[in-house]
Design a protein around this motif. Structure first.
Motif, PDB file in Angstrom:
ATOM      1  N   ALA A   2      26.555  40.855  40.092  1.00  0.00           N
ATOM      2  CA  ALA A   2      27.935  41.321  40.103  1.00  0.00           C
ATOM      3  C   ALA A   2      28.063  42.528  39.173  1.00  0.00           C
ATOM      4  N   ARG A   3      28.763  43.542  39.650  1.00  0.00           N
ATOM      5  CA  ARG A   3      28.922  44.767  38.859  1.00  0.00           C
ATOM      6  C   ARG A   3      30.357  45.288  38.966  1.00  0.00           C
ATOM      7  N   PHE A   4      30.793  45.984  37.910  1.00  0.00           N
ATOM      8  CA  PHE A   4      32.106  46.607  37.915  1.00  0.00           C
ATOM      9  C   PHE A   4      32.017  48.019  38.480  1.00  0.00           C
ATOM     10  N   HIS A   5      33.067  48.398  39.211  1.00  0.00           N
ATOM     11  CA  HIS A   5      33.219  49.772  39.690  1.00  0.00           C
ATOM     12  C   HIS A   5      34.690  50.149  39.544  1.00  0.00           C
ATOM     13  N   PRO A   6      34.988  51.423  39.271  1.00  0.00           N
ATOM     14  CA  PRO A   6      36.390  51.849  39.219  1.00  0.00           C
ATOM     15  C   PRO A   6      36.969  51.949  40.630  1.00  0.00           C
ATOM     16  N   LEU A   7      38.083  51.260  40.856  1.00  0.00           N
ATOM     17  CA  LEU A   7      38.758  51.309  42.153  1.00  0.00           C
ATOM     18  C   LEU A   7      40.186  51.805  41.955  1.00  0.00           C
ATOM     19  N   ARG A   8      40.632  52.630  42.889  1.00  0.00           N
ATOM     20  CA  ARG A   8      41.977  53.193  42.810  1.00  0.00           C
ATOM     21  C   ARG A   8      43.002  52.196  43.338  1.00  0.00           C
ATOM     22  N   HIS A  41      37.030  35.694  44.734  1.00  0.00           N
ATOM     23  CA  HIS A  41      37.919  36.350  43.786  1.00  0.00           C
ATOM     24  C   HIS A  41      37.256  37.595  43.198  1.00  0.00           C
ATOM     25  N   LEU A  42      38.074  38.360  42.481  1.00  0.00           N
ATOM     26  CA  LEU A  42      37.623  39.564  41.785  1.00  0.00           C
ATOM     27  C   LEU A  42      37.942  39.428  40.302  1.00  0.00           C
ATOM     28  N   ALA A  43      37.033  39.853  39.460  1.00  0.00           N
ATOM     29  CA  ALA A  43      37.329  39.992  38.037  1.00  0.00           C
ATOM     30  C   ALA A  43      37.766  41.432  37.788  1.00  0.00           C
ATOM     31  N   VAL A  44      38.856  41.604  37.064  1.00  0.00           N
ATOM     32  CA  VAL A  44      39.390  42.926  36.747  1.00  0.00           C
ATOM     33  C   VAL A  44      39.406  43.054  35.229  1.00  0.00           C
ATOM     34  N   ARG A  45      39.028  44.218  34.729  1.00  0.00           N
ATOM     35  CA  ARG A  45      38.992  44.371  33.272  1.00  0.00           C
ATOM     36  C   ARG A  45      39.689  45.644  32.838  1.00  0.00           C
ATOM     37  N   ARG A  46      40.149  45.617  31.595  1.00  0.00           N
ATOM     38  CA  ARG A  46      40.713  46.799  30.939  1.00  0.00           C
ATOM     39  C   ARG A  46      40.377  46.701  29.467  1.00  0.00           C
ATOM     40  N   PHE A  47      40.570  47.789  28.757  1.00  0.00           N
ATOM     41  CA  PHE A  47      40.310  47.809  27.323  1.00  0.00           C
ATOM     42  C   PHE A  47      41.640  47.999  26.608  1.00  0.00           C
ATOM     43  N   ALA A  48      41.954  47.046  25.752  1.00  0.00           N
ATOM     44  CA  ALA A  48      43.266  47.007  25.113  1.00  0.00           C
ATOM     45  C   ALA A  48      43.492  48.226  24.238  1.00  0.00           C
ATOM     46  N   ASP A  49      44.753  48.633  24.194  1.00  0.00           N
ATOM     47  CA  ASP A  49      45.131  49.733  23.305  1.00  0.00           C
ATOM     48  C   ASP A  49      44.950  49.279  21.856  1.00  0.00           C
ATOM     49  N   GLY A  50      44.598  50.193  21.018  1.00  0.00           N
ATOM     50  CA  GLY A  50      44.434  49.861  19.597  1.00  0.00           C
ATOM     51  C   GLY A  50      43.006  49.540  19.274  1.00  0.00           C
ATOM     52  N   LEU A 103      41.280  50.964  38.082  1.00  0.00           N
ATOM     53  CA  LEU A 103      40.942  49.777  37.316  1.00  0.00           C
ATOM     54  C   LEU A 103      39.489  49.419  37.565  1.00  0.00           C
ATOM     55  N   GLU A 104      38.864  48.832  36.561  1.00  0.00           N
ATOM     56  CA  GLU A 104      37.487  48.365  36.699  1.00  0.00           C
ATOM     57  C   GLU A 104      37.502  47.008  37.403  1.00  0.00           C
ATOM     58  N   VAL A 105      36.858  46.941  38.564  1.00  0.00           N
ATOM     59  CA  VAL A 105      36.901  45.740  39.388  1.00  0.00           C
ATOM     60  C   VAL A 105      35.481  45.272  39.685  1.00  0.00           C
ATOM     61  N   MET A 106      35.202  43.988  39.406  1.00  0.00           N
ATOM     62  CA  MET A 106      33.884  43.431  39.679  1.00  0.00           C
ATOM     63  C   MET A 106      33.749  43.105  41.164  1.00  0.00           C
ATOM     64  N   THR A 107      32.533  43.156  41.661  1.00  0.00           N
ATOM     65  CA  THR A 107      32.268  42.780  43.036  1.00  0.00           C
ATOM     66  C   THR A 107      32.611  41.297  43.240  1.00  0.00           C
ATOM     67  N   PRO A 108      32.947  40.887  44.480  1.00  0.00           N
ATOM     68  CA  PRO A 108      33.467  39.535  44.725  1.00  0.00           C
ATOM     69  C   PRO A 108      32.506  38.427  44.319  1.00  0.00           C
ATOM     70  N   ALA A 109      33.086  37.309  43.877  1.00  0.00           N
ATOM     71  CA  ALA A 109      32.318  36.134  43.477  1.00  0.00           C
ATOM     72  C   ALA A 109      33.124  34.894  43.815  1.00  0.00           C
ATOM     73  N   GLY A 110      32.484  33.731  43.669  1.00  0.00           N
ATOM     74  CA  GLY A 110      33.179  32.461  43.883  1.00  0.00           C
ATOM     75  C   GLY A 110      32.664  31.712  45.090  1.00  0.00           C
ATOM     76  N   ARG A 111      32.737  30.367  45.002  1.00  0.00           N
ATOM     77  CA  ARG A 111      32.233  29.517  46.081  1.00  0.00           C
ATOM     78  C   ARG A 111      33.318  28.606  46.665  1.00  0.00           C
ATOM     79  N   PHE A 112      34.579  28.903  46.366  1.00  0.00           N
ATOM     80  CA  PHE A 112      35.699  28.203  46.996  1.00  0.00           C
ATOM     81  C   PHE A 112      35.988  28.924  48.315  1.00  0.00           C
ATOM     82  N   THR A 113      35.128  28.730  49.292  1.00  0.00           N
ATOM     83  CA  THR A 113      35.129  29.585  50.470  1.00  0.00           C
ATOM     84  C   THR A 113      35.017  28.769  51.762  1.00  0.00           C
ATOM     85  N   LEU A 114      35.339  29.441  52.862  1.00  0.00           N
ATOM     86  CA  LEU A 114      35.179  28.863  54.194  1.00  0.00           C
ATOM     87  C   LEU A 114      34.786  29.958  55.168  1.00  0.00           C
TER      88      LEU A 114
END
Length: 358
Positions: A2-8, A41-50, A103-114
Motif C-alpha cells: 500500500a502506498r500514498f499518492h496525492p489525489l485531487r 477503504h482508503l487511508a487519508v493523511r495530512r500533516f497538522a499545522d504547527g 490530499l495524500e490517499v493510500m491505495t485501497p485495503a481491507g477484507r470486508f468485501t464481496l
C-alpha cells in the motif's frame, strides 16, 4: 504494498448536518493501483499545522466498483466522512477541504468485501456503517442479476441518515431484488418499525421474519462495536456459520481490550520485519507495539487507524509469539494461519519475525 499518492479533490458534497462525501480524481497512470473490491477503504493523511504531526484516518469507499467498462481502474473514488466531535481529520474534511485541494490517499485495503456472485445476501448496519455496504450492494445488484440483498439499517434520526437518496434509488431500481428495513433509535416513523435501539433481542425476532436466515450466502455487519457484536451473536444463535458472517467495526470506544495471548512479556526483545522486499532487525522499546518499533526504522510501514480495526498493518508472523491487545479486523482463519495486527502486537518471546509482504 500500500502506498500514498496525492489525489485531487473533485467534489465535496454535504450529506447531512454532520457528514460529507469527498470525491477524488484518479489520474490514468494510477488507476490500476486504485482498483478496489466493493467494501474496501482508503487511508487519508495530512500533516497538522504547527507541529507537523502526521494524522491518518480511514474512510470506506461508497461508490460501486469499476466494471468491465473501466478495465484500467476507477476514474474517481468517493468516500463518506462523518464529523466526529474533536476529530482532527474529520473536522478538517468537513470544514476546510475544498475542490482542487490535493490530499495524500493510500491505495485501497481491507477484507470486508464481496465479489459479485449469485445468492441471497443481507447486511445489518448502524450509522456510517452504511458506507462500505453501499458500495457492496450497488455493485452486486448492477453486475449480478441472480443476486438479492436485504439491508437492515439503524440510525438516530432521518435527518442524520447518510446516503438516504442513494439507498432510496436502489429500491427504485431493483424493487424485486433489494429489501430495505430502517430503524430509527430517536425518532418515530410514520410507517415501518417503531423507534428504539437495534439490539440483540430485537434482531432475534426481526431477522427470521425478514429473510430465510439459513439461506443467506453472506451477512455483512458494519457500525459501532455494540451493534456488530450483538448482530453477530444473534446470527450465531440462529445457526449461521461464522464463515458467512463478515464484520467491520467503526467505533470501538466501548470495546474491551483483551489480549489474545497470556504469555509473559520478555525483558528484552527484537523484531525482524520484511517490508517491500527488504528486512531489518531492531530492539523493541518498553511499551512499544511492533508497528511502532518498525515505524521508528521504516517510515513506509503500512498502517492507518492504529486501533486494531482497519487491518492495514496486517503481517504474517514468521516466528516467535506475540500478544495482541485488540483484534477487530482479522477473521479467525487469518489468525489461525499466523497473521497478526502489528499495531496491536507486543512481543511475547525474545525474538519475533514479521513479514508485511505476504
Amino acid at each position: 504494498m500500500a502506498r500514498f499518492h496525492p489525489l485531487r479533490v473533485a467534489a465535496v458534497d454535504r450529506l447531512t448536518d454532520d457528514s460529507v462525501t469527498l470525491t477524488f480524481d484518479v489520474p490514468p497512470a494510477l488507476r490500476a493501483d486504485y482498483r478496489y473490491t466493493p467494501g474496501q477503504h482508503l487511508a487519508v493523511r495530512r500533516f497538522a499545522d504547527g507541529d507537523g504531526a502526521e494524522i491518518r484516518r480511514t474512510y470506506s469507499i461508497c461508490s460501486p466498483a469499476p466494471g468491465p467498462e473501466q478495465p484500467g481502474g476507477p476514474e474517481q473514488l468517493r468516500v463518506g466522512v462523518r464529523l466526529v466531535e474533536g476529530g482532527a481529520f474529520s473536522t478538517y474534511a468537513f470544514k476546510e477541504v475544498a475542490v482542487g485541494d490535493e490530499l495524500e490517499v493510500m491505495t485501497p485495503a481491507g477484507r470486508f468485501t464481496l465479489e459479485p456472485a449469485p445468492g441471497r445476501y443481507a447486511a445489518v448496519v448502524g450509522g456510517s456503517g452504511i458506507t462500505p455496504v453501499l458500495s457492496i450492494v450497488t455493485t452486486l445488484l448492477e453486475r449480478e442479476p441472480e443476486a438479492t440483498f436485504c439491508l437492515i439499517r439503524s440510525d438516530r434520526t432521518a435527518a442524520s441518515t447518510m446516503f438516504l437518496e442513494e439507498v432510496a434509488d436502489l429500491k427504485d431500481r431493483w424493487p424485486d431484488r433489494f429489501q430495505l428495513v430502517t430503524v430509527l433509535s430517536r425518532e418515530e416513523q410514520q410507517a415501518g418499525l417503531g423507534s428504539g435501539r437495534l439490539d440483540a433481542e430485537r434482531l432475534a425476532a426481526l431477522l427470521p421474519a425478514l429473510v430465510p436466515v439459513p439461506e443467506i450466502s453472506g451477512w455483512f455487519l458494519c457500525g459501532p462495536y455494540g451493534l456488530v457484536q450483538g448482530a453477530e451473536g444473534t446470527l450465531r444463535d440462529l445457526g449461521v456459520d461464522r464463515h458467512r458472517i463478515h464484520q467491520e467495526i467503526f467505533h470501538v470506544d466501548d470495546a474491551p481490550s483483551v489480549s489474545v495471548s497470556t504469555a509473559p512479556a520478555p525483558e528484552h526483545s527484537t523484531v525482524t520485519a520484511t517490508l517491500d522486499g527488504r528486512s531489518g532487525t531492531w530492539p523493541v522499546q518498553d511499551g512499544e507495539s511492533l508497528l511502532e518499533t518498525v515505524l521508528r526504522n521504516r517510515a513506509d510501514a503500512p498502517y492507518a487507524c492504529k486501533g486494531g480495526v482497519c487491518g492495514t498493518c496486517r503481517a504474517f508472523k514468521v516466528s516467535g509469539e506475540v500478544r495482541m491487545d485488540r483484534n477487530f479486523a482479522l477473521e479467525p482463519e487469518e489468525t489461525e494461519a499466523g497473521y497478526v495486527l502489528a499495531c496491536q502486537s507486543r512481543p511475547a518471546t525474545a525474538t519475533v519475525e514479521l513479514d508485511f509482504d505476504r
